[in-house]
Design a protein around this motif. Structure first.
Motif, short mmCIF file in Angstrom:
data_model
loop_
_atom_site.label_atom_id
_atom_site.label_comp_id
_atom_site.label_asym_id
_atom_site.label_seq_id
_atom_site.Cartn_x
_atom_site.Cartn_y
_atom_site.Cartn_z
N GLU A 9 0.86 -1.18 0.00
CA GLU A 9 0.00 0.00 0.00
C GLU A 9 0.90 1.24 0.00
O GLU A 9 1.78 1.36 0.85
CB GLU A 9 -0.93 -0.01 1.21
CG GLU A 9 -1.87 -1.19 1.20
CD GLU A 9 -2.76 -1.28 2.43
OE1 GLU A 9 -2.77 -0.32 3.23
OE2 GLU A 9 -3.43 -2.32 2.58
N SER A 53 -1.26 -1.31 -4.07
CA SER A 53 -2.60 -1.83 -3.82
C SER A 53 -3.35 -0.90 -2.88
O SER A 53 -2.76 0.01 -2.27
CB SER A 53 -2.51 -3.23 -3.21
OG SER A 53 -1.86 -3.18 -1.95
N ASN A 54 -4.63 -1.14 -2.78
CA ASN A 54 -5.50 -0.38 -1.85
C ASN A 54 -5.32 1.12 -2.03
O ASN A 54 -5.10 1.87 -1.08
CB ASN A 54 -5.22 -0.79 -0.40
CG ASN A 54 -6.36 -0.40 0.51
OD1 ASN A 54 -7.50 -0.21 0.07
ND2 ASN A 54 -6.07 -0.27 1.79
N THR A 55 -5.42 1.55 -3.27
CA THR A 55 -5.29 2.95 -3.63
C THR A 55 -6.31 3.25 -4.73
O THR A 55 -6.90 2.33 -5.29
CB THR A 55 -3.84 3.28 -4.07
OG1 THR A 55 -3.71 4.66 -4.28
CG2 THR A 55 -3.43 2.51 -5.29
#
Length: 159
Positions: A9, A53-55
């Motif tokens: 992340e 990730s997770n963006t």
């Protein structure tokens, strides 16, 4: 040489952080399948895509190199550390890590949605439904396709 994709992340540790520090242990992985890849398969000289990730726009943002093969993740032994695992010890390590070095940042993210739209990447672990591993192997063909996509994004922007 093997190829990999490693997720992080960007608000925890992103490609810019790796560029700033140069070399960093890839620690905190707490999945047995990913651990086994780091412990048993990753070798010095292997290359990995750095994946955010997770963006808002998840995707491949650059390249890093494995500069130290798998070794015990001693964060697991520190009760004060967020990755502490009381079942891991120096005599019987449960978790492993590798060291990675910054190689390159792509001019733009190669988005997950774009990767999913490519028929040539349909078998890639990253785009298969339900695959949430933080580390996954990449074939030589997949590596070349994604590298070309990163280059095309750059060439397209120059027009």
């Amino acid at each position: 040489m093997n190829y990999w994709l490693m997720k992080s992340e960007p608000d925890v540790f992103g490609i810019d952080d790796l560029k700033r520090v140069g070399v960093e242990p890839w620690d905190g992985v707490r999945n047995y399948q990913a651990r086994n890849m780091m412990r048993d398969q990753m070798q010095v000289g292997d290359l990995a895509f750095f994946y955010h990730s997770n963006t808002k726009v998840p995707g491949v943002v650059g390249i890093m190199e494995i500069v130290r093969a798998g070794y015990p993740d001693d964060c697991a032994w520190d009760p004060e550390h967020k990755y502490y695992d009381p079942k891991s010890s120096p005599d019987n390590p449960r978790w492993y890590r590798v060291d990675v070095a910054y190689k390159e940042t792509f001019p733009q993210v190669v988005p997950l949605e774009t990767l999913k739209s490519m028929p040539q990447l349909a078998d890639m672990a990253l785009v298969r439904r339900g695959n949430r591993l933080s580390i996954m192997p990449v074939t030589a063909d997949e590596w070349e396709i994604i590298q070309q996509m990163a280059k095309m994004e750059t060439d397209h922007d120059a027009c």
